[in-house]
Design an enzyme around this catalytic site. Structure first.
Site, PDB file in Angstrom:
ATOM      1  N   ASP A  90       0.725  -1.254   0.032  1.00  0.00           N
ATOM      2  CA  ASP A  90       0.013   0.362   0.135  1.00  0.00           C
ATOM      3  C   ASP A  90       0.921   1.200  -0.101  1.00  0.00           C
ATOM      4  O   ASP A  90       1.726   1.374   0.927  1.00  0.00           O
ATOM      5  CB  ASP A  90      -0.909  -0.030   1.115  1.00  0.00           C
ATOM      6  N   ASP A 107      -1.615   9.085 -11.691  1.00  0.00           N
ATOM      7  CA  ASP A 107      -1.636   7.761 -12.574  1.00  0.00           C
ATOM      8  C   ASP A 107      -0.202   7.356 -12.893  1.00  0.00           C
ATOM      9  O   ASP A 107       0.030   6.265 -13.256  1.00  0.00           O
ATOM     10  CB  ASP A 107      -2.557   8.007 -13.780  1.00  0.00           C
ATOM     11  N   ASP A 132      -3.862   2.529  -4.768  1.00  0.00           N
ATOM     12  CA  ASP A 132      -2.722   2.392  -4.586  1.00  0.00           C
ATOM     13  C   ASP A 132      -2.231   1.283  -3.811  1.00  0.00           C
ATOM     14  O   ASP A 132      -1.283   1.154  -3.242  1.00  0.00           O
ATOM     15  CB  ASP A 132      -2.131   3.556  -3.646  1.00  0.00           C
TER      16      ASP A 132
END
Length: 173
Positions: A90, A107, A132
């Protein structure tokens, strides 16, 4: 004239049952329609292939998605004698990138992370779960690897995704 040839061969040169011989023009129109239908079938097969790929992959990064990861993981975890690890990543501090620099920059960060993970882990399963969050399922390099083999893989992965990078307009799409 493939149709006339195959019809004549199939019937020994006798006209088809219940019908007349087709004229050359009729045969040409029929063959053109068959060719058109074959092209359409090919197009539909390509679309189906694309849809299958899309159903199992993240559109932004091209990595496997959560659905494909969950589909493949059980088989990989039960695989050969080599042990397997599940690594979940993460990205800390990702939201401020989107908030400060915009979604295009966010992005790009996700694409860079995806490319680095895939390059580091090679043929092992790497997936983007969404947002993410990423996951990887590496296998031990050999059956007799120490129980801590995955520590080295995790350290290599961390080093691969941690280097500084500069944002540019390129993307992984």
């Amino acid at each position: 004239m493939r149709i006339l040839d195959s019809a004549a061969a199939a019937t020994g040169g006798v006209p088809p049952a219940g019908g007349q011989l087709r004229t050359e023009a009729d045969a040409a129109r029929l063959q053109a329609r068959i060719d058109q239908l074959e092209a359409h079938v090919h197009q539909l097969e390509q679309e189906r292939k694309t849809l299958r790929w899309m159903a199992g992959h993240d559109a932004l990064t091209g990595l496997a998605n959560r659905r494909l990861f969950h589909s493949l993981a059980p088989t990989l975890l039960r695989g050969d004698e080599r042990s397997t690890a599940v690594l979940i990543l993460d990205l800390n501090g990702f939201k401020p990138i989107n908030d400060t620099y915009g979604h295009d920059a966010g992005d790009e960060v996700l694409c860079v992370i995806a490319r680095r993970m895939a390059a580091c882990l090679g043929d092992h399963l790497v997936a983007r779960f969404g947002g993410d969050e990423f996951a990887a399922l590496p296998c031990a390099p050999r059956a007799d690897a120490s129980e801590a083999w995955w520590h080295e893989v995790a350290a290599s992965l961390s080093a691969a995704i941690a280097p500084r990078w500069t944002w540019r307009a390129a993307s992984c799409r």
